[in-house]
Design a protein around this motif. Sequence first.
Motif, PDB file in Angstrom:
ATOM      1  N   GLY A  32      64.885  32.299  47.477  1.00  0.00           N
ATOM      2  CA  GLY A  32      65.018  31.730  46.289  1.00  0.00           C
ATOM      3  C   GLY A  32      63.745  31.344  45.522  1.00  0.00           C
ATOM      4  O   GLY A  32      63.088  32.193  45.324  1.00  0.00           O
ATOM      5  N   HIS A  33      63.860  30.099  44.707  1.00  0.00           N
ATOM      6  CA  HIS A  33      62.780  29.876  43.955  1.00  0.00           C
ATOM      7  C   HIS A  33      61.407  29.448  44.473  1.00  0.00           C
ATOM      8  O   HIS A  33      60.361  29.848  44.228  1.00  0.00           O
ATOM      9  N   ALA A  34      61.496  29.227  45.841  1.00  0.00           N
ATOM     10  CA  ALA A  34      60.266  29.102  46.715  1.00  0.00           C
ATOM     11  C   ALA A  34      59.639  30.479  46.869  1.00  0.00           C
ATOM     12  O   ALA A  34      58.429  30.413  46.784  1.00  0.00           O
ATOM     13  N   PHE A  35      60.409  31.503  47.067  1.00  0.00           N
ATOM     14  CA  PHE A  35      59.936  32.579  47.310  1.00  0.00           C
ATOM     15  C   PHE A  35      59.213  33.181  46.044  1.00  0.00           C
ATOM     16  O   PHE A  35      58.120  33.738  45.832  1.00  0.00           O
ATOM     17  N   LYS A  36      59.832  32.930  44.765  1.00  0.00           N
ATOM     18  CA  LYS A  36      59.168  33.385  43.574  1.00  0.00           C
ATOM     19  C   LYS A  36      57.943  32.622  43.253  1.00  0.00           C
ATOM     20  O   LYS A  36      56.981  33.322  43.055  1.00  0.00           O
ATOM     21  N   GLU A  37      57.896  31.194  43.429  1.00  0.00           N
ATOM     22  CA  GLU A  37      56.832  30.631  43.271  1.00  0.00           C
ATOM     23  C   GLU A  37      55.695  30.989  44.170  1.00  0.00           C
ATOM     24  O   GLU A  37      54.563  31.108  43.622  1.00  0.00           O
ATOM     25  N   GLY A  38      55.926  31.051  45.630  1.00  0.00           N
ATOM     26  CA  GLY A  38      54.928  31.391  46.516  1.00  0.00           C
ATOM     27  C   GLY A  38      54.345  32.594  46.135  1.00  0.00           C
ATOM     28  O   GLY A  38      53.037  32.636  46.364  1.00  0.00           O
ATOM     29  N   LEU A  39      55.096  33.595  45.974  1.00  0.00           N
ATOM     30  CA  LEU A  39      54.482  34.988  45.756  1.00  0.00           C
ATOM     31  C   LEU A  39      53.730  34.899  44.437  1.00  0.00           C
ATOM     32  O   LEU A  39      52.597  35.661  44.570  1.00  0.00           O
ATOM     33  N   VAL A  40      54.092  34.478  43.380  1.00  0.00           N
ATOM     34  CA  VAL A  40      53.339  34.575  42.046  1.00  0.00           C
ATOM     35  C   VAL A  40      51.999  33.569  42.325  1.00  0.00           C
ATOM     36  O   VAL A  40      50.856  34.195  41.721  1.00  0.00           O
ATOM     37  N   ASP A  41      51.981  32.663  43.076  1.00  0.00           N
ATOM     38  CA  ASP A  41      50.883  31.819  43.210  1.00  0.00           C
ATOM     39  C   ASP A  41      49.692  32.609  44.045  1.00  0.00           C
ATOM     40  O   ASP A  41      48.765  32.347  43.969  1.00  0.00           O
ATOM     41  N   ALA A  42      50.278  33.279  45.154  1.00  0.00           N
ATOM     42  CA  ALA A  42      49.459  33.988  46.108  1.00  0.00           C
ATOM     43  C   ALA A  42      48.852  35.088  45.415  1.00  0.00           C
ATOM     44  O   ALA A  42      47.628  35.259  45.546  1.00  0.00           O
ATOM     45  N   ILE A  43      49.715  35.784  44.644  1.00  0.00           N
ATOM     46  CA  ILE A  43      48.848  36.807  43.813  1.00  0.00           C
ATOM     47  C   ILE A  43      47.828  36.350  42.878  1.00  0.00           C
ATOM     48  O   ILE A  43      46.735  37.054  42.776  1.00  0.00           O
ATOM     49  N   SER A  44      48.226  35.376  42.222  1.00  0.00           N
ATOM     50  CA  SER A  44      47.342  34.977  41.229  1.00  0.00           C
ATOM     51  C   SER A  44      46.044  34.262  41.944  1.00  0.00           C
ATOM     52  O   SER A  44      44.830  34.654  41.321  1.00  0.00           O
ATOM     53  N   THR A  45      46.237  33.723  43.216  1.00  0.00           N
ATOM     54  CA  THR A  45      44.986  33.000  43.760  1.00  0.00           C
ATOM     55  C   THR A  45      43.931  33.994  44.327  1.00  0.00           C
ATOM     56  O   THR A  45      43.151  34.144  44.393  1.00  0.00           O
ATOM     57  N   TYR A  46      44.827  35.108  45.092  1.00  0.00           N
ATOM     58  CA  TYR A  46      43.958  35.801  46.020  1.00  0.00           C
ATOM     59  C   TYR A  46      43.585  37.145  45.433  1.00  0.00           C
ATOM     60  O   TYR A  46      42.686  37.685  46.041  1.00  0.00           O
ATOM     61  N   PHE A  47      44.173  37.469  44.201  1.00  0.00           N
ATOM     62  CA  PHE A  47      43.734  38.596  43.514  1.00  0.00           C
ATOM     63  C   PHE A  47      42.979  38.372  42.150  1.00  0.00           C
ATOM     64  O   PHE A  47      42.902  39.182  41.547  1.00  0.00           O
ATOM     65  N   GLY A  48      42.875  37.094  41.818  1.00  0.00           N
ATOM     66  CA  GLY A  48      42.264  36.647  40.682  1.00  0.00           C
ATOM     67  C   GLY A  48      42.934  37.233  39.462  1.00  0.00           C
ATOM     68  O   GLY A  48      42.410  37.392  38.483  1.00  0.00           O
ATOM     69  N   VAL A  49      44.245  37.239  39.383  1.00  0.00           N
ATOM     70  CA  VAL A  49      45.031  37.620  38.087  1.00  0.00           C
ATOM     71  C   VAL A  49      45.697  36.189  37.418  1.00  0.00           C
ATOM     72  O   VAL A  49      45.971  35.245  37.954  1.00  0.00           O
ATOM     73  N   ARG A  50      45.033  36.209  36.154  1.00  0.00           N
ATOM     74  CA  ARG A  50      45.461  35.062  35.316  1.00  0.00           C
ATOM     75  C   ARG A  50      46.824  34.746  35.058  1.00  0.00           C
ATOM     76  O   ARG A  50      47.403  33.570  35.503  1.00  0.00           O
ATOM     77  N   ASP A  51      47.752  35.693  34.778  1.00  0.00           N
ATOM     78  CA  ASP A  51      49.017  35.306  34.250  1.00  0.00           C
ATOM     79  C   ASP A  51      49.882  36.329  35.297  1.00  0.00           C
ATOM     80  O   ASP A  51      49.729  37.806  35.270  1.00  0.00           O
ATOM     81  N   VAL A  52      50.818  35.615  36.067  1.00  0.00           N
ATOM     82  CA  VAL A  52      51.625  36.511  36.726  1.00  0.00           C
ATOM     83  C   VAL A  52      53.154  36.059  36.543  1.00  0.00           C
ATOM     84  O   VAL A  52      53.524  34.748  36.292  1.00  0.00           O
ATOM     85  N   THR A  53      53.984  36.901  36.318  1.00  0.00           N
ATOM     86  CA  THR A  53      55.463  36.775  36.192  1.00  0.00           C
ATOM     87  C   THR A  53      56.240  37.266  37.095  1.00  0.00           C
ATOM     88  O   THR A  53      55.864  38.328  37.672  1.00  0.00           O
ATOM     89  N   PHE A  54      57.527  36.736  37.167  1.00  0.00           N
ATOM     90  CA  PHE A  54      58.486  37.273  38.296  1.00  0.00           C
ATOM     91  C   PHE A  54      60.033  37.348  37.359  1.00  0.00           C
ATOM     92  O   PHE A  54      60.500  36.353  37.069  1.00  0.00           O
TER      93      PHE A  54
END
Length: 270
Positions: A32-54
């Motif tokens: 659900g939404h927790a999966f989307k938010e968690g994945l987007v935030d993790a990719i942004s945080t750990y790979f230094g990506v400014r804008d991430v979309t799902f």
Amino acid sequence: MTKHRAWQDQLSRKQMLGILAVLDQCEESGGGHAFKEGLVDAISTYFGVRDVTFFHGRTFPDIFDDPAPLLTGAASPLLPTYHDRWRDKDIFALPLSRRVLTTSGFASLDELSHLPSPQRSYVVDYLRPHDMYTASALHLPLADGEALIGMFGTVRPWDESDLVAMRVLARQLRTRTVTVAAAEQPVDPLKGLTPRQFEVAELVSDGLSNSEIAERLFLSELSVKKYISRIFDTTGHRNRSELAIAVLRRGHRSQARRGQGPHRLAPEVT
């Protein structure tokens, strides 16, 4: 002869830890939404990506029509403009992009040469005015469709090790997300099954035929057919594949709740 370097030898410790952190977040968030938010935030945080979309859809073409995608950073206010002018010109909707994404799970703008005029306009007139000079995407198969994780930035290019890291991440994520639903699933469809019915459902998910289930449970094939018919009526599933995915997803959530310790990266298939 030059020896081919294994992907483990091409990645830094930081990149390896980033992959593990994203996988951990994927496991912990369930769906659900927790999966989307968690994945987007993790990719942004750990790979230094400014804008991430799902973006999510039942099929690959449906992804680009997602009425309520998750957008972050500079992409967040652009949804109306994207839907009105640009979704049919998205570079990742091209046939070449689709082949790369659905095969390897990752594609970047730099890999897409000779863009058609509408897609060149998408890059020049839509992405760049909003400081999106780099663009990449991950494709994930889901229990309820497919997802595209867009990654956009300013001037940070993907070097070779970055590309390797994202391809490894894509491969690892894709083995896990097939039992995850991006849409909210507030009700467990298997909750109404009796213990015996759930036992039959688990054997269906293991790929056993009616005759094999009958032999395993000391039942007649007719009884097994009746059990499966009642299971379909109770859960609303239409076929054995949907039932198997539901059973696997429930097991996946149970494991996430119990905690499974550190992940091991699956070996690369060559």
